[in-house]
Design a protein around this motif. Structure first.
Motif, PDB file in Angstrom:
ATOM      1  N   SER A  87      -5.963   2.930  -1.892  1.00  0.00           N
ATOM      2  CA  SER A  87      -4.908   1.925  -1.724  1.00  0.00           C
ATOM      3  C   SER A  87      -5.286   0.920  -0.658  1.00  0.00           C
ATOM      4  O   SER A  87      -5.102  -0.294  -0.816  1.00  0.00           O
ATOM      5  CB  SER A  87      -3.592   2.609  -1.351  1.00  0.00           C
ATOM      6  N   VAL A  88      -5.834   1.420   0.456  1.00  0.00           N
ATOM      7  CA  VAL A  88      -6.218   0.534   1.550  1.00  0.00           C
ATOM      8  C   VAL A  88      -7.403  -0.325   1.152  1.00  0.00           C
ATOM      9  O   VAL A  88      -7.450  -1.523   1.434  1.00  0.00           O
ATOM     10  CB  VAL A  88      -6.558   1.353   2.811  1.00  0.00           C
ATOM     11  N   CYS A 130       0.824  -1.211   0.000  1.00  0.00           N
ATOM     12  CA  CYS A 130       0.000   0.000   0.000  1.00  0.00           C
ATOM     13  C   CYS A 130       0.858   1.261   0.000  1.00  0.00           C
ATOM     14  O   CYS A 130       0.487   2.280  -0.593  1.00  0.00           O
ATOM     15  CB  CYS A 130      -0.927   0.004   1.210  1.00  0.00           C
ATOM     16  N   PHE A 131       2.012   1.204   0.646  1.00  0.00           N
ATOM     17  CA  PHE A 131       2.939   2.338   0.631  1.00  0.00           C
ATOM     18  C   PHE A 131       3.370   2.656  -0.795  1.00  0.00           C
ATOM     19  O   PHE A 131       3.314   3.815  -1.242  1.00  0.00           O
ATOM     20  CB  PHE A 131       4.158   2.037   1.496  1.00  0.00           C
ATOM     21  N   SER A 158      -1.916   4.285   7.616  1.00  0.00           N
ATOM     22  CA  SER A 158      -1.167   5.394   7.032  1.00  0.00           C
ATOM     23  C   SER A 158       0.118   5.688   7.808  1.00  0.00           C
ATOM     24  O   SER A 158       1.153   6.013   7.208  1.00  0.00           O
ATOM     25  CB  SER A 158      -2.046   6.648   6.968  1.00  0.00           C
ATOM     26  N   VAL A 159       0.086   5.566   9.120  1.00  0.00           N
ATOM     27  CA  VAL A 159       1.284   5.820   9.923  1.00  0.00           C
ATOM     28  C   VAL A 159       2.350   4.767   9.629  1.00  0.00           C
ATOM     29  O   VAL A 159       3.537   5.077   9.475  1.00  0.00           O
ATOM     30  CB  VAL A 159       0.937   5.825  11.429  1.00  0.00           C
ATOM     31  N   THR A 160       1.936   3.515   9.539  1.00  0.00           N
ATOM     32  CA  THR A 160       2.882   2.435   9.221  1.00  0.00           C
ATOM     33  C   THR A 160       3.443   2.611   7.823  1.00  0.00           C
ATOM     34  O   THR A 160       4.638   2.407   7.585  1.00  0.00           O
ATOM     35  CB  THR A 160       2.184   1.069   9.334  1.00  0.00           C
ATOM     36  N   MET A 161       2.601   3.005   6.874  1.00  0.00           N
ATOM     37  CA  MET A 161       3.059   3.204   5.499  1.00  0.00           C
ATOM     38  C   MET A 161       4.139   4.288   5.424  1.00  0.00           C
ATOM     39  O   MET A 161       5.138   4.131   4.715  1.00  0.00           O
ATOM     40  CB  MET A 161       1.884   3.572   4.597  1.00  0.00           C
ATOM     41  N   PRO A 185       0.304  12.048  -0.205  1.00  0.00           N
ATOM     42  CA  PRO A 185      -0.802  11.600  -1.063  1.00  0.00           C
ATOM     43  C   PRO A 185      -2.142  12.099  -0.523  1.00  0.00           C
ATOM     44  O   PRO A 185      -2.309  12.270   0.689  1.00  0.00           O
ATOM     45  CB  PRO A 185      -0.704  10.072  -0.979  1.00  0.00           C
ATOM     46  N   SER A 186      -3.074  12.310  -1.407  1.00  0.00           N
ATOM     47  CA  SER A 186      -4.394  12.766  -0.994  1.00  0.00           C
ATOM     48  C   SER A 186      -5.106  11.681  -0.201  1.00  0.00           C
ATOM     49  O   SER A 186      -4.772  10.493  -0.286  1.00  0.00           O
ATOM     50  CB  SER A 186      -5.226  13.141  -2.220  1.00  0.00           C
TER      51      SER A 186
END
Length: 275
Positions: free
Chosen positions: A263-264, A74-75, A232-235, A255-256
């Motif tokens: 992505s998720v 996802c990143f 999002s924090v992990t990415m 990213p928006s």
């Protein structure tokens, strides 16, 4: 053999023994056929687009980035592949007991290439590969890449519960990166090395081992997180891992929300405890 009353020794034909031997041979043949069919079913298949194969059997590749796991994939999807400078050029498929329907696995391992620089290749893997398929996948993929001047970067997910440390406060700093590199990788990783007795497993370990044996510069960054779902924090924790590739891979700094959600949402999350 059998002795008569007159002291003669006669050979006696036993049909039962021969029938047992024939049954054993039949069973061995059946077992061998079953093993062969299972091996064929579990074979890893690579499928390349016609654009990727026009230059011959080997794909030109200077930088190969491999993402293994939901957050790593996802990143790349949100921070790199969201731009129109990338195109899908191949995929890998493999059936095993933990995989879903064969058709559903086709998009779970995809290869992307920069349109303006075909030597930069990215692979995103969210499907499960069994132990007997790891060597297969690694051998087949690297057999298609030009190894001269090749550099490999692996991004992978790790469960914080699997991270072993004497510091019980370590969990409070999650998510965090740990690195492993091959002997040929001459640069300094962007995070501390993975401490013993922690080890890499699965596809990241197979790729790093292959690169070590073939003296390919490679570094693996594993992100330990206390969340299962894409986060999002992990990415964002993976950002420093691509610092040295800034010339060939441009990150979208922020990213928006729509891209992150897409992505998720598109990730095939497998959080079932029974899988």
């Amino acid at each position: 053999m059998m002795a008569t009353f007159f002291g003669e020794v006669l050979s006696v034909y036993s049909r039962a023994v021969e029938e047992e031997e024939e049954e054993e041979l039949d069973e061995n043949d059946e077992d061998e056929e079953i093993r062969r069919e299972l091996e064929e079913k579990r074979e890893v298949h690579l499928h390349w687009s016609s654009e990727a194969t026009t230059s011959g059997n080997k794909l030109p590749c200077s930088d190969f980035v491999l993402a293994v796991g939901q957050n790593a994939a996802c990143f790349l999807s949100a921070y790199v592949l969201s731009s129109d400078t990338w195109e899908a050029v191949g995929r890998a498929s493999a059936w095993n007991e933990r995989s879903q329907a064969a058709a559903g696995e086709e998009s779970a391992c995809v290869f992307y290439r920069r349109k303006d620089d075909p030597s930069v290749l990215i692979c995103s893997v969210t499907s499960y590969l069994a132990e007997d398929q790891l060597f297969q996948w690694t051998e087949k993929v690297f057999d298609r890449l030009q190894l001269r001047q090749l550099s490999v970067t692996v991004l992978s997910d790790g469960a914080l519960a699997d991270y072993k440390t004497a510091d019980y406060l370590c969990g409070s700093s999650a998510p965090f990166l740990r690195s492993l590199r091959t002997g040929a990788f001459g640069e300094r990783p962007v995070c501390p090395a993975l401490e013993q007795p922690n080890i890499l497993t699965g596809l990241p370990a197979a790729v790093l081992n292959h690169c070590q044996v073939h003296r390919i510069p490679a570094v693996s960054y594993q992100c330990y997180s206390d969340v299962i779902a894409p986060d999002s924090v992990t990415m964002e924790t993976y950002k420093p891992a691509l610092t040295r590739l800034s010339r060939s891979i441009q990150l979208d700094p922020s990213p928006s929300t729509d891209i992150l959600r897409k992505s998720v949402r598109s990730s095939d999350l497998q959080s079932n405890l029974y899988i």
